[in-house]
Design a protein around this motif. Structure first.
Motif, PDB file in Angstrom:
ATOM      1  N   LYS A 140      92.356  35.449 -67.358  1.00  0.00           N
ATOM      2  CA  LYS A 140      91.164  34.655 -67.654  1.00  0.00           C
ATOM      3  C   LYS A 140      90.059  35.558 -68.187  1.00  0.00           C
ATOM      4  O   LYS A 140      90.017  36.749 -67.871  1.00  0.00           O
ATOM      5  N   TYR A 141      89.160  34.960 -68.970  1.00  0.00           N
ATOM      6  CA  TYR A 141      88.068  35.714 -69.583  1.00  0.00           C
ATOM      7  C   TYR A 141      86.711  35.141 -69.180  1.00  0.00           C
ATOM      8  O   TYR A 141      86.490  33.933 -69.264  1.00  0.00           O
ATOM      9  N   ILE A 142      85.807  36.033 -68.757  1.00  0.00           N
ATOM     10  CA  ILE A 142      84.417  35.637 -68.573  1.00  0.00           C
ATOM     11  C   ILE A 142      83.803  35.490 -69.962  1.00  0.00           C
ATOM     12  O   ILE A 142      83.846  36.438 -70.754  1.00  0.00           O
ATOM     13  N   PRO A 143      83.234  34.348 -70.320  1.00  0.00           N
ATOM     14  CA  PRO A 143      82.675  34.191 -71.666  1.00  0.00           C
ATOM     15  C   PRO A 143      81.457  35.088 -71.870  1.00  0.00           C
ATOM     16  O   PRO A 143      80.771  35.466 -70.912  1.00  0.00           O
ATOM     17  N   LEU A 144      81.199  35.434 -73.126  1.00  0.00           N
ATOM     18  CA  LEU A 144      80.049  36.257 -73.470  1.00  0.00           C
ATOM     19  C   LEU A 144      78.881  35.392 -73.895  1.00  0.00           C
ATOM     20  O   LEU A 144      79.057  34.319 -74.487  1.00  0.00           O
ATOM     21  N   GLN A 145      77.681  35.856 -73.603  1.00  0.00           N
ATOM     22  CA  GLN A 145      76.467  35.237 -74.122  1.00  0.00           C
ATOM     23  C   GLN A 145      76.343  35.557 -75.613  1.00  0.00           C
ATOM     24  O   GLN A 145      77.054  36.410 -76.150  1.00  0.00           O
ATOM     25  N   GLU A 146      75.426  34.900 -76.288  1.00  0.00           N
ATOM     26  CA  GLU A 146      75.281  35.089 -77.736  1.00  0.00           C
ATOM     27  C   GLU A 146      74.979  36.532 -78.115  1.00  0.00           C
ATOM     28  O   GLU A 146      75.359  36.981 -79.194  1.00  0.00           O
ATOM     29  N   ASP A 147      74.281  37.257 -77.243  1.00  0.00           N
ATOM     30  CA  ASP A 147      73.930  38.640 -77.560  1.00  0.00           C
ATOM     31  C   ASP A 147      74.987  39.644 -77.104  1.00  0.00           C
ATOM     32  O   ASP A 147      74.791  40.852 -77.201  1.00  0.00           O
ATOM     33  N   GLY A 148      76.113  39.140 -76.587  1.00  0.00           N
ATOM     34  CA  GLY A 148      77.183  40.039 -76.178  1.00  0.00           C
ATOM     35  C   GLY A 148      77.054  40.561 -74.766  1.00  0.00           C
ATOM     36  O   GLY A 148      77.646  41.594 -74.425  1.00  0.00           O
ATOM     37  N   THR A 149      76.312  39.875 -73.929  1.00  0.00           N
ATOM     38  CA  THR A 149      76.195  40.254 -72.527  1.00  0.00           C
ATOM     39  C   THR A 149      76.999  39.287 -71.658  1.00  0.00           C
ATOM     40  O   THR A 149      77.445  38.235 -72.114  1.00  0.00           O
ATOM     41  N   VAL A 150      77.161  39.664 -70.394  1.00  0.00           N
ATOM     42  CA  VAL A 150      77.844  38.817 -69.412  1.00  0.00           C
ATOM     43  C   VAL A 150      76.809  38.298 -68.436  1.00  0.00           C
ATOM     44  O   VAL A 150      76.031  39.080 -67.865  1.00  0.00           O
ATOM     45  N   SER A 151      76.777  36.988 -68.224  1.00  0.00           N
ATOM     46  CA  SER A 151      75.855  36.428 -67.235  1.00  0.00           C
ATOM     47  C   SER A 151      76.554  36.368 -65.881  1.00  0.00           C
ATOM     48  O   SER A 151      77.762  36.107 -65.793  1.00  0.00           O
ATOM     49  N   LEU A 152      75.795  36.594 -64.833  1.00  0.00           N
ATOM     50  CA  LEU A 152      76.360  36.534 -63.487  1.00  0.00           C
ATOM     51  C   LEU A 152      76.793  35.115 -63.144  1.00  0.00           C
ATOM     52  O   LEU A 152      77.751  34.915 -62.392  1.00  0.00           O
ATOM     53  N   GLU A 153      76.114  34.113 -63.711  1.00  0.00           N
ATOM     54  CA  GLU A 153      76.519  32.719 -63.489  1.00  0.00           C
ATOM     55  C   GLU A 153      77.919  32.478 -64.034  1.00  0.00           C
ATOM     56  O   GLU A 153      78.765  31.866 -63.361  1.00  0.00           O
ATOM     57  N   ASP A 154      78.191  32.981 -65.241  1.00  0.00           N
ATOM     58  CA  ASP A 154      79.531  32.835 -65.811  1.00  0.00           C
ATOM     59  C   ASP A 154      80.557  33.621 -65.004  1.00  0.00           C
ATOM     60  O   ASP A 154      81.709  33.188 -64.845  1.00  0.00           O
ATOM     61  N   ALA A 155      80.154  34.785 -64.515  1.00  0.00           N
ATOM     62  CA  ALA A 155      81.066  35.578 -63.698  1.00  0.00           C
ATOM     63  C   ALA A 155      81.449  34.818 -62.432  1.00  0.00           C
ATOM     64  O   ALA A 155      82.620  34.782 -62.041  1.00  0.00           O
TER      65      ALA A 155
END
Length: 406
Positions: A140-155
């Motif tokens: 599975k993949y944690i999706p990326l935000q538009e700027d290429g970061t990972v949000s803790l909510e998505d994690a």
């Protein structure tokens, strides 16, 4: 931090390339080596060359002391509890593959999950693909935000009680994203998963405290932090490593061998089959001494200022697209209009400027960016604002050359 004095300690940087003073902007691929590291390796071969752990003669004892002394330097560098948790490997790739082969295959089953991100280097994707195929686990993949970061909510949404392994880069080798490792580790542990951190772009540039981060595994390479090629480190919590089986057999990882069964040495040596990378480990120890003398905090502060300066200067070049978040590590990935990055890099090379061009071993991330390739300028403790200015001048020449396709 006297960058010019530091730069003078790197002999390779004093040369000319294609009639121009070399500007080396490819340290994310491999860093250059200071005189102290070069001399440490040469001195080992001149004065000490011998195998380790095997002989009682003077050279063998001296080599063993230097090799194990380097392990202690690594332990202190990342603040591991014990040298038993420091495994010497060929590099980050070997370290991650060791975890994927030894830990993952023994602990995963159908229905379990491995969670990673689309920004990972291939070396932190393919081993998990193979582990999933071998065990029936789901990747599975944690999706990326538009700027290429990972949000803790998505994690939190992606990591579930079925997740057994989370594998993530400390720093993206393309975007420069610095991931919130401590917070993601906490989320992983709340779900009883272990976390594997690809520290190839982290350990060379910032202070890493594996106990404070509470990571289960942390992997990094020497050649990106002023040490020789072919040496790297796998850190693992002792209780995990003790329950893992070796993936290579023979040589000094053996305790006792009979005709039909064998036993292994204790940590860390059970994971270091055959003749180890002795000179590389000694060189890594010398590199750690060098980095500690300069100071990791000083290096990080210098690189942040340099990256910010580079982004500001590159934005002045019409037609440049810059990828990644505002807050980043010491690299800038970009494209110049519709010019292929290889062509951009070729023009820059003619000006004596070394940058990386291609997919950077991150093809899923290139797809996410909707490009086939990018150019990347990456900085280290020996780079200056003048190097950035030379890069901009080179890109302006590339614009003149490729004006019809910008």
């Amino acid at each position: 931090m006297d960058v010019r004095a530091i730069k003078e300690q790197f002999p390779i940087l004093g040369q000319e390339v294609n009639g121009h003073p070399l500007v080396y902007l490819d340290s994310s691929a491999t860093s250059q080596k200071p005189v102290s590291v070069i001399e440490a390796v040469a001195k080992y071969y001149r004065e000490t060359n011998s195998n380790v752990h095997r002989g009682v003669h003077t050279l063998g004892t001296r080599a063993t002391d230097q090799y194990e002394g380097a392990r202690e330097k690594v332990r202190a560098f990342i603040n591991a509890k014990s040298t038993a948790e420091v495994i010497f490997t060929r590099g980050t790739t070997t370290a991650i593959n060791t975890i994927a082969w030894s830990y993952a295959r023994a602990n995963l089953k159908e229905g379990d999950e491995i969670v990673i991100t689309p920004m990972e280097h291939h070396s932190n994707i393919i081993p998990w693909q193979q582990a999933a195929k071998a065990t029936g686990a789901t990747l599975k993949y944690i999706p990326l935000q538009e700027d290429g970061t990972v949000s803790l909510e998505d994690a939190r949404e992606t990591i579930t009680p079925n997740t057994k392994i989370v594998a993530i880069a400390h720093v993206s080798n393309v975007l420069g994203t610095i991931n919130p490792i401590k917070e993601i580790t906490k989320i992983a542990h709340e779900n009883n998963a272990v976390i594997v951190v690809d520290g190839a772009q982290g350990a060379p540039h910032m202070q890493v405290d594996v106990q404070d981060l509470d990571v289960d595994f942390y992997a990094f390479s020497g050649h990106k932090m002023c040490a020789p090629t072919g040496i790297g480190v796998l850190y693992g919590k002792r209780e995990l490593l003790e329950n893992m089986e070796p993936v290579e057999f023979g040589g000094e990882m053996i305790d006792f061998v009979n005709l039909y069964d064998s036993t292994w040495k204790e940590l860390p040596w059970k994971f270091e089959a055959g003749t180890p990378i002795i000179a590389g480990a000694i060189g890594l120890g010398a590199a750690i001494d060098f980095l500690n003398e300069v100071g990791l905090d000083n290096i990080l502060e210098h690189e942040k200022k340099l990256a910010a300066y580079a982004i500001d200067k590159l934005r002045e070049v019409n037609g440049i697209t810059i990828y990644g978040p505002k807050e980043r590590a010491a690299l800038v990935t970009f494209n110049l209009g519709e010019v292929h990055p290889h062509d951009t890099a070729t023009v820059l090379d003619a000006e004596g400027i070394a940058v990386r061009a291609g997919h950077h071993c991150a093809q899923p991330l290139m797809k996410w960016l909707d490009v086939t390739a990018t150019a990347r300028a990456s900085f280290y403790l020996y780079n200056t604002e003048e190097d950035v200015d030379r890069l901009v001048e080179g890109l302006l020449k590339a614009k003149e050359y490729f004006g019809d396709v910008l």
